[in-house]
Write an enzyme that holds these catalytic residues in place. Structure first.
Site, mmCIF file in Angstrom:
data_model
loop_
_atom_site.group_PDB
_atom_site.id
_atom_site.type_symbol
_atom_site.label_atom_id
_atom_site.label_comp_id
_atom_site.label_asym_id
_atom_site.label_seq_id
_atom_site.Cartn_x
_atom_site.Cartn_y
_atom_site.Cartn_z
ATOM 1 C CG MET A 150 48.304 20.480 -7.045
ATOM 2 S SD MET A 150 49.209 20.659 -8.070
ATOM 3 C CE MET A 150 49.455 22.200 -7.505
ATOM 4 C CG ASP A 151 47.981 19.552 1.244
ATOM 5 O OD1 ASP A 151 49.531 20.395 1.296
ATOM 6 O OD2 ASP A 151 46.550 20.412 1.788
#
Ligand SMILES: *[C@@H]1O[C@H](CO)[C@@H](O)[C@H](O)[C@H]1NC(C)=O
Ligand SMILES: *[C@@H]1O[C@H](CO)[C@@H](O)[C@H](O)[C@H]1NC(C)=O
Length: 303
Positions: free
Chosen positions: A79-80
């Site tokens: 989850m960037d």
């Protein structure tokens, strides 16, 4: 007659006052009405447009049709982009992480609705300790707050929650919450959410090696017993039935594995999205799944 007139007048008065309040409210903040309508439209379309036609072999989400039998069983996600999203929106970093946590809940909810069994998310890498102390502290307390506040939710949804990682450096209170949520949900079998905190793929393999050497030294196993299945059993992903993700999604334009699952990703399909994680909505997930279903998976074989 007089009393009737006076009550009519007072009714009119009340009516006018409320009109004033409403128009005032909306003339000062015209966006909020639009936003409100947007929210209503969104919730309405959520239920109307999607048909989860399990028996006919397909799921229809919005415009897209997904094949039930081609659905991944395990989806992993890096989850960037929470920080970049917050910066773009003019918000604090912590608000970015909060939006990211909310997105993860929605993301996993939809995955489970579509029959995906396991969702694993890289929440905090071992390398993340190098970030600013305050941000790390914020992130830890956010994770703890979120887990604690969602225990009942996961019980209601019958979702098992597991946390994997080193977990020796995290705050004691978070460790306790982890224990609590794992105990409260360990009986559920159909949906599994795995959060990787202070996780590193190399350390996972290293741990497995150490454990195998230890078992060998104590005479429990011999060299010929060591095979892929044994290594898989020693990895931290041994908590799920489907330890190798079928699909890995990474957001925010990064195209690396960054020491997330290493052994486990050997045959995983990779999907990189340019959008920041808090913007990775239902449409984006469906896009990833459509792309996944169009691929021909060979698992290293020529067929
Ligand atoms: C876990 O973290 C501790 C503290 O940083 C470190 O000493 C230890 O080697 C790590 N263990 C593993 C197996 O990663
Ligand atoms: C799963 O992995 C953990 C951590 O490496 C290990 O302690 C445990 O024994 C493993 N479980 C099985 C059933 O092998």
């Amino acid at each position: 007659m007089l009393s009737l007139l006076s009550s009519l007048l007072s009714l009119l008065f009340v009516f006018l006052i409320s009109c004033c309040i409403i128009t005032n409210h909306f003339s000062f903040r015209p966006l909020s009405l639009l936003k409100l309508l947007g929210v209503i439209k969104f919730t309405a379309s959520r239920d109307d447009d999607d048909h989860y036609k399990r028996d006919e072999g397909t799921y229809v989400v919005g415009e897209e049709e997904l094949q039930r039998e081609l659905m991944p069983r395990h989806v992993a996600v890096i989850m960037d982009g929470n920080r970049r999203w917050a910066k773009r929106e003019g918000l604090l970093t912590s608000q970015g992480h909060e939006a990211g946590a909310k997105r993860l809940i929605e993301f996993s909810e939809l995955c489970f609705k579509l029959g995906i069994h396991t969702v694993s998310a890289f929440a905090f890498s071992t390398e993340n300790w190098g970030r600013h102390k305050i941000e790390v502290k914020c992130l830890m307390s956010l994770i703890q707050h979120y887990l604690k506040s969602k225990i009942q939710y996961f019980q209601r949804e019958e979702t098992r929650v597991s946390i994997i990682g080193n977990l020796t450096k995290i705050p004691e209170s978070l460790r306790q919450t982890i224990h609590e949520i794992e105990e409260a949900t360990k009986g559920y079998k159909k949906k599994h959410l795995i959060l990787a905190i202070d996780y590193s793929g190399r350390l996972d393999i290293l741990r497995a090696c150490k454990s195998i050497v230890h078992k060998s030294e104590t005479g429990l196993i011999r060299e010929e017993d060591v095979d892929e299945a044994m290594i898989e059993r020693e990895l931290l992903t041994n908590c799920t039935e489907f330890s190798s993700p079928d699909l890995l999604i990474r957001t925010s334009g990064e195209q690396r594995i960054s020491n997330f699952f290493l052994w486990q990703l050997a045959y995983t399909e990779l999907f990189f999205s340019p959008v920041h994680w808090p913007d990775f909505d239902k449409g984006k997930l469906v896009e990833a799944l459509v792309s996944y279903q169009r691929r021909e998976r060979r698992f290293g074989c020529r067929v």
